[in-house]
Design a protein around this motif. Structure first.
Motif, PDB file in Angstrom:
ATOM      1  N   LYS A   1       0.838  -1.190   0.000  1.00 18.46           N
ATOM      2  CA  LYS A   1       0.000   0.000   0.000  1.00 18.46           C
ATOM      3  C   LYS A   1       0.876   1.243   0.000  1.00 18.46           C
ATOM      4  O   LYS A   1       2.035   1.222   0.391  1.00 18.46           O
ATOM      5  CB  LYS A   1      -0.934   0.001   1.211  1.00 18.46           C
ATOM      6  CG  LYS A   1      -1.951  -1.145   1.203  1.00 18.46           C
ATOM      7  CD  LYS A   1      -2.883  -1.072   2.403  1.00 18.46           C
ATOM      8  CE  LYS A   1      -3.969  -2.125   2.330  1.00 18.46           C
ATOM      9  NZ  LYS A   1      -3.440  -3.487   2.516  1.00 18.46           N
TER      10      LYS A   1
ATOM     11  N   ASN B   1      -0.964   4.098   6.180  1.00 16.22           N
ATOM     12  CA  ASN B   1      -2.121   3.185   6.209  1.00 16.22           C
ATOM     13  C   ASN B   1      -2.077   2.330   7.477  1.00 16.22           C
ATOM     14  O   ASN B   1      -2.077   1.114   7.413  1.00 16.22           O
ATOM     15  CB  ASN B   1      -2.168   2.314   4.954  1.00 16.22           C
ATOM     16  CG  ASN B   1      -0.881   1.551   4.724  1.00 16.22           C
ATOM     17  OD1 ASN B   1      -0.710   0.434   5.198  1.00 16.22           O
ATOM     18  ND2 ASN B   1       0.035   2.162   3.984  1.00 16.22           N
TER      19      ASN B   1
ATOM     20  N   THR C   1      -3.842   0.901  -2.377  1.00 15.76           N
ATOM     21  CA  THR C   1      -2.951  -0.052  -3.037  1.00 15.76           C
ATOM     22  C   THR C   1      -2.526   0.539  -4.366  1.00 15.76           C
ATOM     23  O   THR C   1      -2.991   1.609  -4.785  1.00 15.76           O
ATOM     24  CB  THR C   1      -3.648  -1.407  -3.270  1.00 15.76           C
ATOM     25  OG1 THR C   1      -4.602  -1.272  -4.324  1.00 15.76           O
ATOM     26  CG2 THR C   1      -4.334  -1.892  -2.011  1.00 15.76           C
TER      27      THR C   1
END
Length: 854
Positions: A564, A568, A719
């Motif tokens: 990612k 996050n 992503t």
């Protein structure tokens, strides 16, 4: 010995005599090939008619102006002719192989309407072109020649589909792996597709009666018999495979504007706009039929577009009906993996002197290489008989479902099929049924299928229990760190009524165990993974989840989704207690009732904080109890049922979803009362030569006062994969709403522009554009800035705001992409148009998506 010797000698003599006769015949053959060009422009000429002089025996040049003709007859000259050119006769030497290249002179009288500019090639024009005038007459009479122009119609239809591995060499056939499977191979018809051997894998037959009434419009199909190769459902979804082949090989209706072949829409050569995209040539007049028939050849103006090329035969009786058609696609078409495509349509005269389709045949050969190597061949032939029009059809015929199966349709005997097939079937094709049954009982084949299933579906079958999916065994994230998971589920071999599923996972950074347990009871005594579903399920899950992420076709612990961008670190620890009932109907309407208790605890960079006497305090856990109803209607939906999810076979039909969820305070410890309503419509729009658009309209409304974790958390994507249903430059938990509406448009031009660019057209690339708009906001009672009793919206460690409500300005995002890179990769340049002042966001990004397209 003497007694046995004579027959052998006689047989040997007969073979020698036959061989000598064959050699003599070939020795007398005349083989002529060559290329035909324009004398002025030196361009090759397609569809030039070539006949042995004073006969109607001949051929045509292909799109590259090449021809090849063979004869054993006593001819000595060839006649070359084409509209707009002076005919020419060329002599040849009999009994030899020779090359005769020809140049044709433009006919000044025939080309009075054509401009020749600066000595360049003759310009094709629609104006004053007799071939175009003819096709316009066909278009004008198109509706009159449709079946739907009759008040009533009834007929029988017999369909046969055969699929095989093709173009197999002797070396491939004799490999060790096929040592026990030699009985499967058949000789291949090299006149259709090259190569020596076929490996038939699938056959399907269906006999039906069809009824149509124009006013009011009603349709009815009764399946009298249906038969197909049945594979082991542990490895292959038979119904899904049949649906997939049915989508790829649909009925060919030449009178429609667009014809669906290989999941693509092709413009019909007699569509309203066809003269804009096709070139037409009158190549022959057939006068030995009543009425007379004109052969009209057509070819795409651009060879890479989704268009056909070939011939149609038009009746000259004032109806301008299609009497016959034979067409395929150009070798340069932007159509993946298709090495050859041939469609033949035959029409028969009805009692009212109009024509109806009596037989259609669609043959397609696929392969990685365009010209050689292993391939896959599919052939679908459909025959029509007992055609009746404008007869009285009783209303009782149309009662019940539009498509019904006669009693015993799937268990018809061999004698039934022998007496009722409307077309012939070869002994080799009949062998496929028995061959595949024998194949599936071989231990070596079973082992092979287990390996293939593990690689593609992700499950290893151990009979009553299968382990998987393997792509979830390893993943990682910022909170759990390195994560291992193992699990599986029971199969119908254990029970057709009861199904169990479980997994266990462990995060090495948070040092916590996660697990899932479920028990399902099948009410209709069918596998819960097969359509139509009818089951009740109880489950418990303790696991992590990214807030707002509801991924439809992948697990969140999928290894590939571990990578990612940006920050996050927000995660939830969840305990889900669920009780669900699912009921599907044959018309693809379904409903699901649910009872859920959900306890969630924030982790990582996420915290739940509320003011208590003007002091912020942390909330460790939020508990809700919900009752839900989900309605779904997907008319004419087809899908392939995989091991863990269904793959929809996208078509032009819409999909409707309506979900209602009620949070009940006090039930099983629930802390809030609320009502959540969400609805969506998904539909694909085909735009002929401009490709197609996938459009999703969605909206939701939450009634009640709730903290932000219970609001609509919009689907973000951090992503590097391009996700069609997510906002690809939005951060996780960046936006929340209690009312919203969204529009998502993803358009594929199918190479409409790239196909017209020199050199680039050879790459077979396709253009994509997308646009996403999200409107929404928070009412005052759900805005933490105005209601301090609510959880405060998350912030970064620096104190910067992390989660926002949408203002009067919608969130806007768009992308321009190039697809079909290496036939499976799509790369998009994505732009975020607003809310750029939020921290940790990017205005631009590059995302990729893997998808196999035809």
């Amino acid at each position: 010995m003497i007694k046995n010797y004579k027959p052998v000698k006689s047989i040997g003599l007969a073979i020698i005599l036959c061989l000598g006769f064959v050699l003599q015949t070939f020795a007398q053959q005349t083989i002529i090939k060559g290329v035909v060009k324009d004398a002025v422009t030196k361009e090759t000429l397609p569809y030039v008619t070539i006949f042995f002089n004073d006969t109607k025996i001949g051929t045509q040049t292909d799109l590259d102006g090449a021809y090849n003709i063979v004869t054993s007859a006593n001819y000595n000259s060839l006649k070359f002719s084409s509209v707009g050119y002076q005919a020419i006769i060329k002599p040849f030497t009999k009994g030899t192989s020779q090359t005769i290249n020809v140049v044709l002179q433009p006919d000044a009288q025939s080309l009075s309407e054509v401009s020749i500019i600066g000595g360049k090639r003759v310009k094709y024009r629609n104006k004053d072109n007799p071939a175009v005038e003819l096709i316009r007459q066909v278009i004008a009479n198109r509706d009159k020649n449709r079946l739907t122009n009759y008040n009533t119609v009834s007929y029988k239809e017999y369909e046969k589909m055969v699929f095989s591995m093709s173009n197999l060499s002797e070396k491939f056939k004799n490999r060790k792996i096929f040592r026990n499977y030699q009985f499967l191979f058949q000789e291949q018809d090299s006149t259709l597709i090259g190569g020596k051997n076929l490996l038939p894998l699938y056959i399907q037959e269906k006999l039906s009666e069809h009824y149509f009434s124009k006013s009011p419009e009603k349709n009815k199909t009764v399946i009298l018999g249906e038969k197909q190769v049945d594979f082991d459902n542990r490895y292959i979804d038979n119904q899904g495979m049949k649906a997939y082949f049915g989508r790829m090989y649909q009925n060919i209706e030449i009178y429609d504007n667009n014809i669906s072949v290989m999941s693509n829409e092709f413009l019909s050569p007699i569509a309203n706009s066809a003269p804009t995209f096709y070139k037409y040539f009158i190549t022959d007049t057939i006068k030995d039929q009543i009425p007379n028939v004109i052969e009209l050849s057509f070819t795409p103006r651009n060879k890479a577009d989704m268009l056909f090329e070939g011939q149609i035969y038009i009746t000259m009786d004032g109806n301008y009906a299609v009497r016959k058609a034979s067409f395929g696609v150009n070798k340069n078409i932007n159509l993946n993996f298709v090495r050859a495509l041939k469609i033949d349509l035959d029409f028969e005269e009805n009692t009212d002197k109009r024509y109806y389709l009596s037989k259609s045949n669609l043959l397609a050969d696929f392969g990685i290489s365009k010209n050689k190597g292993l391939g896959f061949t599919g052939e679908r032939s459909v025959s029509y008989k007992d055609f009746n029009t404008n007869i009285t059809l009783p209303d009782t015929i149309f009662k019940g479902k539009p498509v019904e199966q006669a009693v015993g349709a799937t268990t018809r005997t061999d004698d039934f099929w022998k007496n009722n097939r409307l077309d012939s079937i070869s002994p080799n094709q009949l062998k496929i049924y028995g061959n595949i049954d024998t194949l599936q009982n071989l231990p070596s084949f079973k082992k092979t299928m287990q390996i293939v299933t593990l690689l593609f579906a992700g499950y290893q079958n151990f009979g009553p229990y299968e382990v998987g999916p393997v792509n979830t065994f390893y993943s990682f994230n910022n909170v759990e760190g390195f994560r291992l998971r193992i699990g599986g589920r029971t199969t119908p071999e254990l029970s057709k009524r009861f199904y169990f599923e479980n997994y266990a996972a462990y995060g090495f950074k948070d040092e916590k165990w996660k697990f899932f347990l479920s028990a399902t009871y099948s009410i209709n005594n069918k596998s819960i993974y097969q359509f139509p579903q009818n089951y009740i399920r109880a489950s418990f899950q303790r696991d992590t989840k990214i807030p707002g992420q509801e991924l439809q076709f992948v697990q969140e612990d999928n290894f590939l989704l571990s990578f990612k961008r940006g920050v996050n670190d927000m995660l939830l620890y969840n305990d889900f207690y669920r009780l669900d009932y699912v009921k599907e109907f044959e018309n693809h309407f379904s409903y699901a009732l649910g009872l859920k208790k959900w306890s969630q605890s924030p982790a990582g960079g996420l915290s739940y904080q509320t003011f208590n006497q003007q002091v912020l305090s942390n909330v460790n856990q939020l508990t809700t109890s919900e009752l839900s109803l989900h309605l779904r209607y997907a008319p004419n939906e087809k899908f392939y049922q995989g091991k863990i999810y269904r793959t929809p076979i996208v078509d032009r039909y819409p999909v409707f979803n309506l979900r209602y969820t009620a949070g009940i305070k006090g039930l099983l410890g629930g802390e809030y009362n609320y009502h959540n309503i969400m609805g969506s419509i998904d539909k694909r729009f085909y735009l002929s030569q401009l490709g197609y658009s996938d459009v999703t309209v969605e909206g939701g409304y939450i009634a009640g006062t709730v903290p932000f974790p219970l609001l609509g958390i919009h689907r973000a994507n951090q992503t590097y994969a391009y996700q069609l249903n997510s906002y690809n430059l939005m951060n996780f938990l960046e936006f929340v709403s209690d009312h919203y509406a969204s529009l998502n448009i993803d358009h594929n031009f199918n190479g409409f522009f790239f196909n017209k660019m020199p050199l680039i057209s050879k790459l077979k690339l396709r253009e994509m554009v997308s646009f996403k708009a999200l409107f929404g906001g928070l009412r005052d009672e759900n805005n933490p800035a105005l209601n301090q009793n609510l959880y405060q919206l998350p912030k970064y460690e620096t104190g910067a705001q992390r989660t926002y409500a949408l203002s009067n300005t919608p969130y806007l995002e768009g992308s321009i992409g190039i697809g079909n890179i290496f036939k499976l990769l799509r790369v998009d340049v994505v732009k975020r148009f607003n809310y750029l002042n939020h921290p940790e966001v990017s205005e631009w990004g590059i995302r990729a998506r893997v998808k196999l397209d035809f």
